[in-house]
Design a protein around this motif. Structure first.
Motif, PDB file in Angstrom:
ATOM      1  N   LYS A   1      -7.961   2.502  13.205  1.00  0.00           N
ATOM      2  CA  LYS A   1      -6.693   2.167  12.559  1.00  0.00           C
ATOM      3  C   LYS A   1      -6.959   1.969  11.075  1.00  0.00           C
ATOM      4  O   LYS A   1      -7.718   1.099  10.686  1.00  0.00           O
ATOM      5  CB  LYS A   1      -6.119   0.878  13.133  1.00  0.00           C
ATOM      6  CG  LYS A   1      -5.593   1.000  14.526  1.00  0.00           C
ATOM      7  CD  LYS A   1      -4.782  -0.238  14.854  1.00  0.00           C
ATOM      8  CE  LYS A   1      -5.233  -0.823  16.167  1.00  0.00           C
ATOM      9  NZ  LYS A   1      -4.577  -2.062  16.498  1.00  0.00           N
TER      10      LYS A   1
ATOM     11  N   GLU B   1      -4.614   1.524   7.766  1.00  0.00           N
ATOM     12  CA  GLU B   1      -3.280   1.334   7.219  1.00  0.00           C
ATOM     13  C   GLU B   1      -2.250   1.936   8.162  1.00  0.00           C
ATOM     14  O   GLU B   1      -2.102   1.477   9.272  1.00  0.00           O
ATOM     15  CB  GLU B   1      -3.193   1.887   5.795  1.00  0.00           C
ATOM     16  CG  GLU B   1      -4.111   1.162   4.835  1.00  0.00           C
ATOM     17  CD  GLU B   1      -4.203   1.826   3.473  1.00  0.00           C
ATOM     18  OE1 GLU B   1      -3.347   2.649   3.137  1.00  0.00           O
ATOM     19  OE2 GLU B   1      -5.165   1.497   2.752  1.00  0.00           O
ATOM     20  N   LYS B   2      -1.574   3.026   7.755  1.00  0.00           N
ATOM     21  CA  LYS B   2      -0.548   3.627   8.617  1.00  0.00           C
ATOM     22  C   LYS B   2      -1.085   4.814   9.418  1.00  0.00           C
ATOM     23  O   LYS B   2      -0.312   5.520  10.052  1.00  0.00           O
ATOM     24  CB  LYS B   2       0.642   4.074   7.772  1.00  0.00           C
ATOM     25  CG  LYS B   2       1.367   2.925   7.117  1.00  0.00           C
ATOM     26  CD  LYS B   2       2.544   3.408   6.318  1.00  0.00           C
ATOM     27  CE  LYS B   2       3.250   2.219   5.671  1.00  0.00           C
ATOM     28  NZ  LYS B   2       4.403   2.620   4.906  1.00  0.00           N
ATOM     29  N   ARG B   3      -2.399   5.028   9.399  1.00  0.00           N
ATOM     30  CA  ARG B   3      -2.992   6.177  10.083  1.00  0.00           C
ATOM     31  C   ARG B   3      -3.745   5.734  11.337  1.00  0.00           C
ATOM     32  O   ARG B   3      -4.372   4.691  11.355  1.00  0.00           O
ATOM     33  CB  ARG B   3      -3.987   6.884   9.172  1.00  0.00           C
ATOM     34  CG  ARG B   3      -3.360   7.521   7.974  1.00  0.00           C
ATOM     35  CD  ARG B   3      -4.376   7.958   6.962  1.00  0.00           C
ATOM     36  NE  ARG B   3      -5.023   9.214   7.306  1.00  0.00           N
ATOM     37  CZ  ARG B   3      -5.887   9.825   6.520  1.00  0.00           C
ATOM     38  NH1 ARG B   3      -6.220   9.303   5.359  1.00  0.00           N
ATOM     39  NH2 ARG B   3      -6.437  10.952   6.889  1.00  0.00           N
ATOM     40  N   LEU B   4      -3.671   6.572  12.357  1.00  0.00           N
ATOM     41  CA  LEU B   4      -4.487   6.411  13.552  1.00  0.00           C
ATOM     42  C   LEU B   4      -5.371   7.644  13.650  1.00  0.00           C
ATOM     43  O   LEU B   4      -4.877   8.770  13.641  1.00  0.00           O
ATOM     44  CB  LEU B   4      -3.619   6.333  14.811  1.00  0.00           C
ATOM     45  CG  LEU B   4      -3.073   4.986  15.211  1.00  0.00           C
ATOM     46  CD1 LEU B   4      -2.261   5.114  16.490  1.00  0.00           C
ATOM     47  CD2 LEU B   4      -4.158   3.956  15.399  1.00  0.00           C
TER      48      LEU B   4
END
Length: 145
Positions: A129, A131-134
């Motif tokens: 994980k 920030e806003k990325r997986l």
């Protein structure tokens, strides 16, 4: 991943397949190449697209979309071949696009989630994980088998 746990971060190559981002450890990646002519080899499994001649070395090519049972897509200008190696075996992996080289903090990597009926879960070593990325962390060893 045991050798990377000693450090604070893991360096990975992030790449795209369909609408998801995946990652491979940088130390297993030799190069990232633009798509080139792939020579078909009769009698191989469907996800082995053939071989390429890369700087005088014949390298087998695996289409990761096919390997993971994802929908086919026409190759385009963003399609890349990631040349990776493990145990002195070199192979090319066809991906939709190679995005970044990232340093992922070890504490941002979680074990593979248990999702019933998910495809390709045997290839996953964890999920990072950022920030806003997986990023789905992959095991080359399991992809090659």
């Amino acid at each position: 991943m045991s050798e990377t746990l000693a450090s604070e971060t893991v360096k990975v190559i992030a790449f795209q397949l369909v609408d998801k981002e995946y990652a491979l450890p940088v130390h297993q990646v030799y190069s990232i190449e633009k798509l080139m002519h792939i020579t078909r080899v009769p009698g191989t499994v469907p996800f082995v697209k053939g071989v390429i001649n890369l700087r005088g070395v014949v390298t087998p090519i695996i289409d990761l979309r096919s390997r993971f049972g994802l929908s086919d897509k026409q190759y385009d200008d963003s399609t890349r071949i990631i040349i990776a190696s493990i145990d002195d075996i070199e192979v090319g992996l066809v991906v939709d696009g190679a995005n970044d080289v990232l340093d992922i903090p070890v504490d941002a990597i979680e074990p593979q989630p248990e999702v019933v009926g998910s495809l390709g879960d045997e290839y996953i070593t964890g999920v990072a994980k950022l920030e806003k990325r997986l990023l789905i962390m992959l095991s080359l060893q399991k992809i090659f088998n």
